[in-house]
Structure formats: structure tokens, C-alpha cells
Motif scaffolding. Structure first.
Motif, mmCIF file in Angstrom:
data_model
loop_
_atom_site.group_PDB
_atom_site.id
_atom_site.type_symbol
_atom_site.label_atom_id
_atom_site.label_comp_id
_atom_site.label_asym_id
_atom_site.label_seq_id
_atom_site.Cartn_x
_atom_site.Cartn_y
_atom_site.Cartn_z
ATOM 1 N N LYS A 1 -2.481 9.829 11.699
ATOM 2 C CA LYS A 1 -2.857 10.122 13.086
ATOM 3 C C LYS A 1 -2.831 11.615 13.373
ATOM 4 O O LYS A 1 -3.455 12.058 14.308
ATOM 5 N N LYS B 1 -6.705 3.551 8.184
ATOM 6 C CA LYS B 1 -5.739 3.082 9.179
ATOM 7 C C LYS B 1 -6.015 1.638 9.581
ATOM 8 O O LYS B 1 -5.098 0.836 9.715
ATOM 9 N N ARG B 2 -7.276 1.314 9.774
ATOM 10 C CA ARG B 2 -7.645 -0.043 10.175
ATOM 11 C C ARG B 2 -7.158 -1.068 9.156
ATOM 12 O O ARG B 2 -6.576 -2.090 9.505
ATOM 13 N N SER C 1 -10.009 8.523 7.255
ATOM 14 C CA SER C 1 -8.694 8.004 7.594
ATOM 15 C C SER C 1 -8.748 6.916 8.660
ATOM 16 O O SER C 1 -7.861 6.064 8.715
ATOM 17 N N ALA C 2 -9.782 6.897 9.505
ATOM 18 C CA ALA C 2 -9.892 5.853 10.529
ATOM 19 C C ALA C 2 -10.039 4.477 9.871
ATOM 20 O O ALA C 2 -9.401 3.504 10.284
ATOM 21 N N GLU C 3 -10.868 4.403 8.856
ATOM 22 C CA GLU C 3 -11.051 3.144 8.124
ATOM 23 C C GLU C 3 -9.779 2.769 7.386
ATOM 24 O O GLU C 3 -9.382 1.604 7.381
#
Length: 117
Positions: free
Chosen positions: A116, A65-66, A61-63
Motif C-alpha cells: 500500500k 494485493k487482490r 501491486s494492485a492485482e
């Protein structure tokens, strides 16, 4: 987030419609703008679903979100470029396009917020 494909996301589907609308709107721009504002508007519009798709194709999910944030930035860029086109009288304000931009922005913000948690 469990999505089989970026094509399953409503935000991607709406952004694809936005691309079509931008291509139709810029078709009447002056020919001397083909490598200027016309190109910039198309590029910014295409960037939105492209970044959503790329983010979905990444791991985690971090990627995602980016890339969703990049899509948000492209929407702001597109909004500004549309205003420039209006001020230069290349087009009249298109409320349908403006509403779709804000609808997509809201969808992206909600999707980012959900990631998040």
C-alpha cells in the motif's frame, strides 16, 4: 516489489507446508466425508499458495494485493472448517496447523500493508 518468483516468498513456502499438513490431517477423516469436509479443507488450503502465486504472476501491486486478500479469505475459511472438523470429532485440535494459519495470516497482512505504501 521485486520478486523473481512466487517461490521466493516465505509466505508461499509456509502455505505449501500448510497444504501438506492439511492433506495429512484429513487422511483419517471418515470415507463419507471425501466429497464433503475433506474436499473443502483441501480446496481451501490449496487456494492459499495458489492465489499467492497467481497474484505474483499478474502485473502490478494492485492485482497482487487482490489475490493476497483472496488467500487471506481462504485461510479464514480453512480455520472455520478445521473447527467444524474438531466439533464433529473427525480430528483433535492441531495447534501446529492453527499456529501456521495465524503465522501465514500475519505474513499476508504485512505483505499487503507493504504494497500500500
Amino acid at each position: 516489489m521485486d520478486v523473481r518468483s512466487h517461490k521466493d516468498l516465505k509466505v508461499w513456502q509456509e502455505s505449501m507446508i500448510l497444504v501438506e499438513e492439511i492433506y495429512r490431517a484429513t487422511a483419517v477423516f471418515p470415507k463419507e466425508e471425501i466429497y464433503g469436509l475433506t474436499s473443502q479443507l483441501k480446496r481451501a488450503a490449496v487456494s492459499v499458495p495458489s492465489n499467492i502465486a497467481e497474484g505474483c504472476g499478474r502485473k502490478g501491486s494492485a492485482e497482487l494485493k487482490r489475490f493476497l486478500y483472496i488467500a487471506l479469505g481462504s485461510l479464514s475459511e480453512l480455520d472455520t472448517q478445521l473447527e467444524i472438523a474438531e466439533r464433529l470429532h473427525f480430528m483433535k485440535k492441531n495447534e501446529e496447523i492453527v499456529e501456521r494459519i495465524y503465522f501465514i495470516k500475519n505474513m499476508l497482512v504485512r505483505l499487503i500493508a507493504s504494497l500500500k505504501e
